[in-house]
Design a protein around this motif. Structure first.
Motif, short mmCIF file in Angstrom:
data_model
loop_
_atom_site.label_atom_id
_atom_site.label_comp_id
_atom_site.label_asym_id
_atom_site.label_seq_id
_atom_site.Cartn_x
_atom_site.Cartn_y
_atom_site.Cartn_z
N CYS A 92 29.39 -5.00 -27.91
CA CYS A 92 30.76 -5.54 -27.92
C CYS A 92 30.75 -7.07 -27.93
CB CYS A 92 31.54 -5.01 -26.72
SG CYS A 92 32.06 -3.28 -26.88
N VAL A 93 29.75 -7.67 -27.30
CA VAL A 93 29.60 -9.13 -27.40
C VAL A 93 29.39 -9.52 -28.86
CG1 VAL A 93 28.12 -11.09 -26.79
CG2 VAL A 93 28.71 -9.38 -25.06
N GLU A 94 28.50 -8.79 -29.55
CA GLU A 94 28.25 -9.06 -30.96
C GLU A 94 29.48 -8.79 -31.81
OE1 GLU A 94 24.87 -6.75 -32.03
OE2 GLU A 94 23.49 -7.86 -30.74
N ALA A 95 30.23 -7.74 -31.47
CA ALA A 95 31.43 -7.40 -32.24
C ALA A 95 32.50 -8.49 -32.09
CB ALA A 95 31.98 -6.05 -31.78
N LYS A 96 32.62 -9.05 -30.90
CA LYS A 96 33.57 -10.14 -30.70
C LYS A 96 33.23 -11.32 -31.58
CE LYS A 96 35.61 -13.12 -27.14
NZ LYS A 96 35.67 -13.43 -25.68
N GLN A 97 31.94 -11.64 -31.68
CA GLN A 97 31.51 -12.74 -32.52
C GLN A 97 31.73 -12.42 -33.99
OE1 GLN A 97 27.44 -13.04 -31.21
NE2 GLN A 97 27.94 -14.37 -29.47
N ALA A 98 31.40 -11.19 -34.40
CA ALA A 98 31.51 -10.80 -35.81
C ALA A 98 32.95 -10.81 -36.30
CB ALA A 98 30.88 -9.43 -36.02
N THR A 99 33.89 -10.49 -35.41
CA THR A 99 35.29 -10.41 -35.80
C THR A 99 36.05 -11.71 -35.52
OG1 THR A 99 35.99 -9.53 -33.64
CG2 THR A 99 35.34 -7.93 -35.33
N GLY A 100 35.34 -12.73 -35.09
CA GLY A 100 36.00 -13.99 -34.77
C GLY A 100 36.96 -13.87 -33.60
N GLY A 101 36.67 -12.94 -32.69
CA GLY A 101 37.50 -12.76 -31.51
C GLY A 101 38.67 -11.82 -31.71
N LEU A 102 38.84 -11.27 -32.90
CA LEU A 102 39.94 -10.31 -33.11
C LEU A 102 39.70 -9.05 -32.29
CD1 LEU A 102 40.58 -10.69 -36.95
CD2 LEU A 102 41.97 -11.58 -35.06
N PHE A 103 38.47 -8.62 -32.22
CA PHE A 103 38.12 -7.56 -31.27
C PHE A 103 37.53 -8.23 -30.04
CE2 PHE A 103 34.89 -4.94 -29.23
CZ PHE A 103 35.62 -3.81 -28.93
N ASP A 104 38.10 -7.95 -28.89
CA ASP A 104 37.63 -8.57 -27.64
C ASP A 104 37.73 -7.53 -26.53
OD1 ASP A 104 37.09 -10.02 -25.39
OD2 ASP A 104 38.59 -11.58 -25.75
N ALA A 105 36.59 -6.99 -26.14
CA ALA A 105 36.56 -5.94 -25.11
C ALA A 105 36.92 -6.47 -23.73
CB ALA A 105 35.18 -5.28 -25.08
N TRP A 106 37.12 -7.77 -23.59
CA TRP A 106 37.43 -8.37 -22.30
C TRP A 106 38.82 -9.02 -22.28
CZ3 TRP A 106 32.85 -8.43 -24.84
CH2 TRP A 106 31.75 -7.85 -24.19
N HIS A 107 39.67 -8.70 -23.25
CA HIS A 107 40.94 -9.42 -23.36
C HIS A 107 41.89 -9.14 -22.19
CE1 HIS A 107 42.32 -5.54 -25.09
NE2 HIS A 107 43.51 -5.92 -24.70
N GLN A 108 41.63 -8.04 -21.46
CA GLN A 108 42.47 -7.74 -20.29
C GLN A 108 41.90 -8.30 -19.00
OE1 GLN A 108 44.46 -3.63 -20.51
NE2 GLN A 108 42.53 -3.29 -21.60
N GLY A 109 40.75 -8.95 -19.09
CA GLY A 109 40.12 -9.50 -17.90
C GLY A 109 39.01 -8.63 -17.35
N TRP A 110 38.79 -7.49 -17.97
CA TRP A 110 37.68 -6.60 -17.58
C TRP A 110 37.13 -5.96 -18.84
CZ3 TRP A 110 42.79 -5.55 -16.00
CH2 TRP A 110 43.42 -4.51 -16.69
#
Length: 283
Positions: A92-110
């Motif tokens: 998910c860290v890699e996915a956040k980078q690959a999508t330019g932050g559009l996917f962010d598994a931590w956007h809710q704070g967890w």
């Protein structure tokens, strides 16, 4: 061999809050009229469902006893969790980078891997439990679908092709397009089935400009990730379609606009149309 010489056998189970289905395309001689399968196939089907239940036990955001829920509650740390959590966490860290932050598994704070982990679970489980069945006598193709996302395989040398209808998000029971897949994955995300549940991490508000986004990719992990990303990016942003392993797909707006693409190139942009476009076959 013609389709009349084959039989589709389907097994279903309730898991991950939805219905999982396993489809096997086999010679009629490999199954009986009462839908019985050879024992080795039935064992593999059961193993596939068992693994999905185990992954749900670990990753469900609805079960308070899951590892992901316990991480959120502070009852568990990453090092003490099931090792697969750390694997998905890193992905998910890699996915956040690959999508330019559009996917962010931590956007809710967890940590919430929704939008990634279902596709990963489908692909991982199908690779381990189902793909080996292509080497069994009489098996032409196998596929696993969970909540509309699918991992599909066809045996080498078989002329079988999976034909997948993409649901029209505005008209229940109708399709807006079809796609043919030999071996690959299809995932759909959007507001049609579950409402405005996808949040744009840039604004903290629901992503509403896409009613349905479907991505065909090499594997369900990428298909699920980029379908979620497409909803967040919005109807007018297709900059992500050149991502590695993304093959083709379409994005539908709430008003019926449709954009379809293949191999990194937009093919068509349509208004509300009654026609059913056919996407190029996946590799």
């Amino acid at each position: 061999m013609t389709s009349i010489d084959r039989r589709r056998q389907v097994r279903t189970d309730q898991v991950m809050g939805t219905v999982a289905s396993i489809h096997l395309i086999v010679d009629r001689s490999a199954s009986s009229e009462d839908a019985a399968l050879p024992e080795e196939l039935e064992v593999a089907v059961r193993a596939c469902f068992d693994e999905l239940h185990d992954l749900d036990r670990v990753f469900s955001t609805y079960r308070p006893d899951s590892d992901v829920s316990r991480l959120r509650a502070g009852e568990l740390d990453l090092a003490s969790a099931d090792p697969r959590v750390a694997l998905v966490h890193g992905a998910c860290v890699e996915a956040k980078q690959a999508t330019g932050g559009l996917f962010d598994a931590w956007h809710q704070g967890w940590f919430d891997p929704t939008g990634y982990v279902k596709g990963w679970a489908i692909e991982t489980t199908a690779e381990r439990a189902l793909r080996p069945l292509l080497g069994c006598a009489g098996v032409h193709a196998v596929g696993l679908g969970v909540g509309g996302d699918m991992q599909l395989y066809t045996a080498p040398g078989s002329d079988w092709s999976w034909r997948v209808g993409i649901a029209d998000p505005r008209r229940v029971g109708e399709v807006v397009a079809t796609v043919e897949v030999h071996t690959g994955a299809v995932a759909t995300s959007g507001t049609a089935e579950r409402g405005s549940h996808i949040v744009d991490p840039r604004t903290g508000s629901p992503a509403l400009s896409v009613a349905s986004a479907t991505v065909v990719a090499d594997g369900a992990t990428d298909a699920d990730l980029w379908a979620t990303t497409a909803v967040i990016a919005g109807f007018h942003d297709l900059s992500w379609i050149t991502a590695p392993r993304v093959q083709s797909g379409l994005v539908v707006s709430p008003t019926g606009g449709l954009r379809r693409f293949a191999r990194g190139v937009e093919l068509t942009m349509l208004g509300c149309s009654a026609s059913v476009p056919h996407l190029p076959p996946a590799a």
